[in-house]
Design a protein around this motif. Structure first.
Motif, mmCIF file in Angstrom:
data_model
loop_
_atom_site.group_PDB
_atom_site.id
_atom_site.type_symbol
_atom_site.label_atom_id
_atom_site.label_comp_id
_atom_site.label_asym_id
_atom_site.label_seq_id
_atom_site.Cartn_x
_atom_site.Cartn_y
_atom_site.Cartn_z
ATOM 1 N N UNK A 134 0.514 4.868 -6.603
ATOM 2 C CA UNK A 134 -0.537 5.179 -7.569
ATOM 3 C C UNK A 134 -1.894 4.862 -6.959
ATOM 4 N N UNK A 135 -2.941 5.568 -7.368
ATOM 5 C CA UNK A 135 -4.279 5.249 -6.832
ATOM 6 C C UNK A 135 -4.819 3.957 -7.427
ATOM 7 N N UNK A 136 -5.684 3.296 -6.708
ATOM 8 C CA UNK A 136 -6.409 2.149 -7.245
ATOM 9 C C UNK A 136 -7.889 2.507 -7.283
ATOM 10 N N UNK A 195 0.834 -1.194 0.000
ATOM 11 C CA UNK A 195 0.000 0.000 0.000
ATOM 12 C C UNK A 195 0.873 1.250 0.000
ATOM 13 N N UNK A 196 0.272 2.391 -0.341
ATOM 14 C CA UNK A 196 1.067 3.613 -0.476
ATOM 15 C C UNK A 196 1.573 4.170 0.857
ATOM 16 N N UNK A 219 1.138 0.339 -5.153
ATOM 17 C CA UNK A 219 2.440 0.605 -5.771
ATOM 18 C C UNK A 219 2.456 -0.062 -7.145
ATOM 19 N N UNK A 220 2.927 0.669 -8.150
ATOM 20 C CA UNK A 220 2.952 0.105 -9.499
ATOM 21 C C UNK A 220 4.157 0.637 -10.266
ATOM 22 N N UNK A 236 -2.192 0.235 -15.150
ATOM 23 C CA UNK A 236 -2.695 -1.108 -15.400
ATOM 24 C C UNK A 236 -1.808 -2.207 -14.821
ATOM 25 N N UNK A 237 -1.085 -1.932 -13.749
ATOM 26 C CA UNK A 237 -0.319 -2.968 -13.064
ATOM 27 C C UNK A 237 -0.150 -2.550 -11.615
#
Length: 863
Positions: free
Chosen positions: A108-110, A78-79, A97-98, A488-489
């Protein structure tokens, strides 16, 4: 899979019976083949052709992640630094995290959360010791792009993070950090006691001091040779004279003094755990870098080792708790320390038991010693090791890029590179293609060859781990997935996992129709992901697959346009582009400027902006730019200096985008007969101040095309009345929009939505076709679903998405969507088609692409 065709014949979708009898298959494209049987190895029958000569509203859907899901116990970074099992993320608003487009790992947001039952998982074990359980179709990133796990095997190399510089802001006192490390490493925390076992005098002294700082009423007593027990400094018990009734104690009850350390350990859930159950609490995972370094320092100083083996130093840390070991491996990544987990068998008192060991070597060992280090007696070994490690030449072949990279990239001149790096025989540098290059070598090659993409790859946050073992797991599993917009990851179990195909096939077919039809068509593509440039590249990687369909690799003639301000960026990355486009400033109304900046009419800056734009229209007409708006703002006498400056700052930021100019790209330069124009808007991120750029591009382009096409349609109608040929100088326009839910959202308003709804409702009459592709149909405006005459959907499993397209169900559809999707084979390329023109339903397999599939992030690997 070899293609077995039953029977002959061709079926045309999207064409009325009248046109079918008049034109036959002229003006159609080859989409795929009919599915004649079910199962994972189905038989395919006759061809499916799609009409492209008439205007259509086509909706292409596919499930988010394509059913790619993870086991529920998969740990997601998680961020804020926490590690959370994916099954617990449904109501968690934190980011993840991506990896970004520059191969860097960051926060990054999800957005959304999905779950579904499956009966099969694959467990992958990597050479580093990392593990993950996935559905067979879940893609992992290889050097050749995202590939489903079921297509990978032992020895395949996969992108994993080499570093995750994700630190939180959680607070623990220094004494608490030390105590947790000491007690997790060599403590006993159970049965109402707190013990610590160690013989290192410096460590014992530090432990005592930490206990005193934690609570001065606690003391540390020696019990035996090296066992230290934490007790209350006042060991006497108190006698409570009371009765137990009504929550009171019975007379003479003895109450032990409070051990505040024990209570604290209970509160953070590390007390009363057996050795194999030990874990690092979330409070530690959420700490800033300095505190995490202290925690790891004390942890390794107890249970860690530093030793020399085969004239090379190594570090290790051992525990019988697998969860603890994997958490430690993860925390090391935050410092850029790569490690390997190996399982061992230990014997104690005649009994054997399994344990786990982390091993660190090479450059990571040096990083550990500098960033984390040891405390106590091991400090002396550390100092010696650091001197020797720095003097030893590192082995770069421990950290390489897969040799498959040479399939995508070759330098312009091997000899020149050989000379620059000092090879005695410069041409021999070309022998590098037979080996996996080290990151260092690739960086040298890329710099001499001036290849920015390869520089990014060589300096990336990626470590290319190797699959050691794949095990099939059968049973009843609940699996989960999340969606991550733009990238997208996301990182799961410290592995990068993935979260257009049919659209690309349609574009290839638009370029292959007969010249007489093609000259009456013009295609505009809004590319939000930046992948359609690969239409220019023949799909030489799938020669065999294409030959099974009697097809050959071929490039598609497309024109790639990017915003002028991003042209240099694309050329620097060596991504094929053909030109730049801009928007004409005077074509933006005041409301559109406000939408661009996400302003509201109630804001003073918005009022000032509207006034400046209106004044410019009166004085300069249709020829002005952002600099003219800034000048008008400066001259304004009705606003204060703060309001002026705030607006000027936003306008100057917009200038830097290189998107809006005085002149602007003329519509005739984008809409040319027989041409496919890709407008790549992927370089604009949803950053502060740039939120509305994509909407504005689609809104202005869509509005201009609609207005012009309406005028030219009138010209065509007049010619028809006169009995003349109905041709006009403006062709029929097809607009393809990827990630259509961004521009036609269900629950919010934006500029693009208003324009596209006009296309949806009345666009076909003047000759405007719209192809909307989305992986999130439940977020798409319902009119876009209900009005479509051609519906193409790959397999979907998320109930909200299936429910959203359920409104489309026609009377000739005899079962629910979920039943069709359940019958659909799980492998790539199968789709359900609902054709309202012929009132038929088809299950098909979409033909393979003639051009190379750039995928997502991996598109940058091709020079």
């Amino acid at each position: 899979m070899a293609i077995k065709e039953i029977g002959k014949g061709e079926n045309i979708i999207g064409r009325s019976l009248k046109d079918l009898s008049k034109y036959g298959k002229e003006g159609t494209g080859y989409l795929g083949k009919v599915l004649m049987s079910s199962g994972e190895r189905p038989v395919l029958g006759s061809k499916i052709l799609v009409d492209v000569a008439r205007p259509h509203l086509m909706l292409i859907c596919g499930k988010r992640g394509g059913g790619k899901c993870l086991a529920g116990d998969t740990l997601i970074t998680m961020d804020d630094g926490s590690l959370v099992e994916i099954k617990d993320l449904e109501h968690d608003s934190r980011g993840v995290v991506s990896m970004n487009e520059n191969y860097k790992i960051g926060k990054t947001p999800k957005q959304e959360f999905f779950k579904r039952p499956v009966e099969k998982l694959l467990e992958v074990e990597f050479r580093s010791g990392r593990k993950i359980k996935l559905t067979p179709e879940h893609p992992l990133l290889t050097i050749e792009g995202w590939k489903p796990l079921e297509q990978l095997s032992k020895g395949s190399r996969i992108a994993t993070p080499r570093k995750q510089e994700v630190f939180g802001n959680g607070f623990l006192r220094e004494c608490e950090v030390k105590l947790l490390a000491y007690l997790i490493a060599e403590g006993h925390m159970a049965r109402r006691t707190v013990w610590f076992s160690n013989t290192d005098k410096k460590i014992v002294s530090d432990f005592k001091q930490a206990v005193h700082e934690f609570d001065e009423n606690l003391q540390v007593n020696l019990s035996g040779q090296y066992n230290w027990r934490v007790v209350n400094s006042n060991p006497k018990t108190k006698i409570i004279k009371a009765v137990r009734k009504n929550g009171k104690f019975a007379k003479g009850t003895k109450i032990a003094p409070v051990n505040t350390l024990r209570n604290w350990l209970k509160n953070i859930e590390v007390y009363d755990l057996l050795s194999h159950e030990k874990t690092i609490p979330q409070k530690v995972l959420q700490m800033p870098k300095q505190k995490l370094a202290l925690f790891l320092n004390r942890l390794f100083s107890c249970d860690g080792s530093i030793y020399s083996e085969s004239e090379r130093y190594r570090l290790s840390y051992s525990s019988v708790s697998e969860r603890l070991i994997r958490q430690v491996q993860h925390l090391l990544l935050r410092f850029g320390v790569l490690s390997k987990i190996r399982k061992k068998t230990a014997v104690l008192d005649g009994k054997s038991f399994g344990s786990f060991e982390i091993v660190i070597q090479g450059e990571s060992l040096e990083t550990f010693l500098k960033e984390i280090g040891f405390y106590g007696e091991k400090e002396f070994k550390q100092q010696k090791a650091l001197l020797e490690v720095q003097a030893i030449r590192k082995n770069p072949n421990l950290d390489t890029i897969p040799k498959e990279i040479w399939k995508q990239y070759r330098p312009k001149n091997w000899a020149e590179i050989g000379r620059s790096v000092g090879y005695k025989i410069p041409k021999s540098m070309c022998e590098s293609i037979h080996y996996a290059p080290s990151r260092q070598k690739m960086l040298q090659i890329a710099k001499v060859d001036d290849c920015k993409i390869m520089e990014l790859l060589a300096e990336s946050d990626i470590f290319w781990d190797e699959i050691k073992k794949i095990t099939e797991l059968a049973g009843n599993f609940e699996v989960y997935d999340i969606s991550v917009p733009e990238k997208h990851n996301f990182v799961a179990n410290d592995i990068i996992v993935h979260n257009s195909y049919s659209m690309a096939v349609l574009l290839e077919e638009m370029a292959r129709v007969s010249p007489s039809v093609r000259q009456r068509l013009s295609v505009i593509v809004i590319d939000t992901v930046g992948i359609f440039w690969s239409l220019k590249i023949p799909n030489k990687e799938n020669v065999k697959g294409l030959s099974d369909w009697d097809l050959k690799p071929a490039a598609t003639d497309v024109k790639i346009m990017v915003p002028k301000g991003k042209l240099g960026f694309y050329k620097e990355k060596e991504i094929p582009v053909d030109g730049a486009f801009t928007l004409k400033a005077s074509e933006l109304e005041a409301g559109e400027w406000m939408a661009l900046f996400r302003m509201k009419w109630s804001e003073p800056s918005a009022v000032l902006l509207a006034r400046a734009v209106e004044n410019l229209k009166e004085t300069l007409g249709t020829y002005y730019g952002i600099s003219d708006i800034i000048s008008m703002v400066k001259k304004d006498n009705e606003s204060d200096s703060n309001t002026k400056q705030a607006l000027i700052n936003r306008l100057r930021a917009a200038q830097a985008w290189g998107l809006i100019e005085r002149q602007g790209t003329k519509i005739r330069d984008l809409v040319k007969p027989g041409k496919i124009t890709i407008i790549d808007v992927s370089s604009y991120r949803q950053a502060i101040g740039m939120e509305g750029t994509k909407d504005i591009i689609v809104a202005l382009l869509g509005k201009k095309l609609f207005e012009d096409r309406m005028l030219f349609r009138k010209e065509e109608e007049i010619k028809m009345v006169k009995g003349e040929k109905r041709e006009s100088s403006m062709p029929i326009v097809w607009m393809f929009i990827d990630e259509a839910h961004m521009f036609m959202p269900k629950d919010e308003d934006n500029l693009a939505l208003k324009v596209l709804l006009e296309w949806v409702r009345v666009g076909r009459q003047p000759g405007l076709s719209l192809v909307l592709a989305t992986q999130r149909p439940n977020k798409l405006h319902p009119d876009a679903i209900s009005q479509c005459d051609l519906f193409i959907s790959h397999r979907m499993t998320a109930k909200p998405d299936i429910d959203a397209v359920g409104a489309l169900r026609p009377s000739y559809m005899h079962q629910d969507f979920d039943k069709y999707f359940a019958e659909m084979p799980r492998s790539k390329g199968f789709a359900l088609i609902i054709d309202d023109n012929t009132e038929k339903i088809w299950m098909i397999k979409v033909r393979p692409r003639l051009s190379w599939d750039a995928g997502v992030t991996a598109s940058a690997f091709l020079k």
